[in-house]
Design an enzyme around this catalytic site. Structure first.
Site, short mmCIF file in Angstrom:
data_model
loop_
_atom_site.label_atom_id
_atom_site.label_comp_id
_atom_site.label_asym_id
_atom_site.label_seq_id
_atom_site.Cartn_x
_atom_site.Cartn_y
_atom_site.Cartn_z
N ASP A 171 3.14 -13.07 -8.31
CA ASP A 171 2.54 -14.21 -9.17
C ASP A 171 2.71 -13.77 -11.06
O ASP A 171 2.55 -12.92 -11.13
CB ASP A 171 1.28 -14.94 -8.94
CG ASP A 171 1.40 -16.22 -9.51
OD1 ASP A 171 2.29 -16.93 -9.30
OD2 ASP A 171 -0.08 -16.80 -9.60
N ARG A 223 12.26 -20.32 -16.08
CA ARG A 223 12.02 -19.87 -14.98
C ARG A 223 12.42 -18.69 -13.93
O ARG A 223 12.71 -17.85 -14.15
CB ARG A 223 10.97 -21.24 -13.99
CG ARG A 223 10.58 -21.71 -14.63
CD ARG A 223 9.56 -23.05 -13.91
NE ARG A 223 9.21 -22.44 -12.12
CZ ARG A 223 8.10 -21.69 -12.32
NH1 ARG A 223 7.04 -21.78 -13.26
NH2 ARG A 223 8.14 -21.41 -11.18
N HIS A 239 12.23 -14.90 -12.40
CA HIS A 239 12.28 -14.58 -10.98
C HIS A 239 13.52 -13.04 -11.09
O HIS A 239 12.95 -11.89 -10.61
CB HIS A 239 13.28 -15.66 -10.73
CG HIS A 239 12.17 -16.45 -10.37
ND1 HIS A 239 11.08 -17.04 -9.85
CD2 HIS A 239 12.65 -18.23 -10.33
CE1 HIS A 239 10.33 -18.48 -9.78
NE2 HIS A 239 11.04 -18.81 -10.44
N SER A 257 6.93 -18.66 -0.70
CA SER A 257 5.64 -19.07 0.44
C SER A 257 6.49 -20.87 1.43
O SER A 257 7.03 -21.50 0.25
CB SER A 257 4.81 -19.84 -0.22
OG SER A 257 4.34 -21.15 -1.16
N THR A 258 5.52 -21.03 2.01
CA THR A 258 6.33 -22.18 2.61
C THR A 258 6.22 -23.29 1.64
O THR A 258 6.45 -24.50 1.70
CB THR A 258 5.99 -22.63 3.76
OG1 THR A 258 3.82 -22.23 3.32
CG2 THR A 258 6.14 -21.97 5.05
N ARG A 300 9.13 -26.92 -5.28
CA ARG A 300 9.74 -26.93 -6.72
C ARG A 300 10.98 -27.13 -6.62
O ARG A 300 11.55 -28.16 -5.88
CB ARG A 300 10.01 -25.05 -7.49
CG ARG A 300 8.75 -24.31 -6.83
CD ARG A 300 9.03 -22.84 -6.97
NE ARG A 300 7.48 -22.17 -6.90
CZ ARG A 300 7.25 -21.17 -7.77
NH1 ARG A 300 8.60 -20.58 -7.24
NH2 ARG A 300 6.04 -20.40 -7.38
N LEU A 318 9.19 4.33 4.35
CA LEU A 318 8.60 2.93 4.01
C LEU A 318 9.18 1.68 5.10
O LEU A 318 10.88 1.96 5.00
CB LEU A 318 8.88 3.02 2.92
CG LEU A 318 8.23 1.62 2.29
CD1 LEU A 318 6.62 1.06 1.97
CD2 LEU A 318 8.69 1.68 0.12
N ARG A 353 -6.83 -16.06 -6.11
CA ARG A 353 -6.88 -17.31 -4.63
C ARG A 353 -5.83 -16.48 -3.73
O ARG A 353 -5.06 -15.04 -4.19
CB ARG A 353 -5.99 -18.19 -4.63
CG ARG A 353 -7.10 -19.29 -5.54
CD ARG A 353 -5.82 -20.47 -5.59
NE ARG A 353 -4.85 -21.03 -6.01
CZ ARG A 353 -5.06 -20.37 -7.59
NH1 ARG A 353 -6.12 -20.83 -8.60
NH2 ARG A 353 -3.63 -20.61 -8.33
N GLU A 357 -9.03 -4.38 1.00
CA GLU A 357 -9.77 -4.32 -0.32
C GLU A 357 -8.63 -5.67 -1.40
O GLU A 357 -7.59 -5.01 -1.41
CB GLU A 357 -9.49 -3.02 -0.66
CG GLU A 357 -10.20 -1.89 -0.16
CD GLU A 357 -12.12 -1.85 -1.03
OE1 GLU A 357 -12.45 -2.54 -1.98
OE2 GLU A 357 -12.76 -1.97 -0.14
C1 V07 Z 1 12.57 -13.14 -5.16
C2 V07 Z 1 11.75 -11.51 -7.22
C3 V07 Z 1 10.58 -10.93 -6.88
C4 V07 Z 1 9.37 -11.89 -7.50
C5 V07 Z 1 9.11 -12.77 -7.03
C6 V07 Z 1 10.51 -14.44 -7.27
C7 V07 Z 1 11.38 -14.34 -6.95
C8 V07 Z 1 13.25 -10.08 -4.30
C9 V07 Z 1 13.91 -10.65 -3.33
C10 V07 Z 1 13.94 -10.25 -1.25
C11 V07 Z 1 13.97 -10.94 -0.48
C12 V07 Z 1 14.68 -10.26 0.94
C13 V07 Z 1 14.85 -9.33 0.84
C14 V07 Z 1 15.32 -8.38 -0.10
C15 V07 Z 1 14.49 -9.31 -1.29
C16 V07 Z 1 12.94 -11.98 -3.27
C17 V07 Z 1 12.59 -14.02 -3.55
C18 V07 Z 1 12.79 -14.24 -4.91
C19 V07 Z 1 13.35 -15.44 -2.67
F1 V07 Z 1 15.29 -8.65 2.13
N1 V07 Z 1 12.71 -10.48 -4.83
N2 V07 Z 1 12.89 -11.91 -4.42
N3 V07 Z 1 13.08 -13.14 -2.77
N4 V07 Z 1 11.73 -12.73 -6.66
#
Ligand code: V07
Length: 267
Positions: A35, A48, A52, A80-81, A86, A146, A209, A222
């Site tokens: 977050d 924004r 990201h 998230s759902t 947004r 991993l 939260r 934890e």
């Molecule tokens: C997203 C970057 C990290 C902060 C949170 C929101 C924005 C990596 C992925 C991702 C997802 C699936 C995958 C490989 C990479 C990603 C979304 C948003 C929707 F197989 N970062 N990131 N997907 N953010």
């Protein structure tokens, strides 16, 4: 390469900064609510989506650090759902990030034996997003390092609804008796089946939260909350959270702290 950062120096191939992470008492599964990306951008007068993008860098750094100290599963809450509410442009941008991340990072992840997995309602994802993630899952399926588990279009209550439906169907079909439904039945009906429950849940950006993240699975986790915004979250912050986890385990690690699920009282 983050783990070769010369500021910290190296000893036996390990940066000095991670030496105080006890390799014998690691959380097997770390889950993170990433977050604060929007707030990070706002503070810099940026849109924004710039937050990201910066957040993706933190995903890369934390994944490397988790792999390096020997964490087995890293689950990241990426979308998230509720995030569909947004603005359209922001959602479209977010849905391109998985492909962008994988185009850039999959080669190296694969070389490190990382297995990419996904939880969430995949039906709801744009086809281009799903294709990119499915290709990555296919390519890394037989890796043994991993597990990098992305929660995409994920909501814990929706996951539980689907689990209850699948169990109800097995009962209706005569495969399962109601009295035989136990905690293991439910765990196995969730999308995290086969994974250990998170030992440590981290949420960045100061919100206290759970926000419909893994509800069943975090019963005994934890919890670690930090004011650090996700794009500012570094390997050092991960190690700080792991060390806090390890010190709690040391202080409360007696027989009394065993969760009931380890005792299997059956009640
Ligand atoms: C997203 C970057 C990290 C902060 C949170 C929101 C924005 C990596 C992925 C991702 C997802 C699936 C995958 C490989 C990479 C990603 C979304 C948003 C929707 F197989 N970062 N990131 N997907 N953010």
């Amino acid at each position: 390469m983050g783990w070769m950062n010369p500021r910290w120096g190296m000893r036996k191939g390990q940066p000095l900064s991670s030496l105080h992470v006890n390799p014998g008492n690691l959380p097997r599964h770390v889950a993170i609510i990433m977050d604060g990306n929007g707030r990070w951008a706002h503070r810099r007068g940026l849109p924004r989506v710039a937050g990201h993008r910066a957040g993706m860098k933190a995903v890369k750094e934390v994944t490397r650090a988790a792999d390096e100290i020997g964490i087995q599963v890293l689950t990241l809450y990426a979308f998230s759902t509720e995030n569909w509410k947004r603005p359209r442009e922001e959602v479209d941008y977010l849905m391109r990030l998985p492909q962008e991340f994988l185009d850039r990072e999959l080669q190296e992840l694969d070389e490190h034996g990382v297995r990419v997995r996904l939880i969430g309602e995949t039906d709801g994802l744009p086809p281009h997003t799903l294709r990119a993630v499915e290709a990555a899952m296919g390519r890394t399926r037989n890796n043994t390092g991993l597990i990098l588990n992305f929660a995409l279009n994920y909501g814990a209550r929706a996951e539980l609804v689907n689990a209850v439906r699948s169990i109800a169907r097995r009962v209706k079909d005569g495969e399962l008796r109601p009295e035989d439904v136990d905690e293991a039945t439910i765990s196995a009906a969730l999308q995290t089946r086969g994974l250990p429950d998170p030992d440590l849940l981290i949420r960045t950006s100061g919100e206290l939260r759970i926000s419909n993240f893994l509800l069943w699975q975090i019963a005994y986790s934890e919890l670690w909350f930090t004011d650090v915004l996700w794009p500012d979250f570094t390997r050092e912050h991960l190690f700080e959270a792991v060390r806090a986890y390890q010190s709690r385990q040391r202080r409360f690690g007696g027989v009394d702290s065993l969760p009931p699920s380890d005792v299997h009282s059956g009640q």
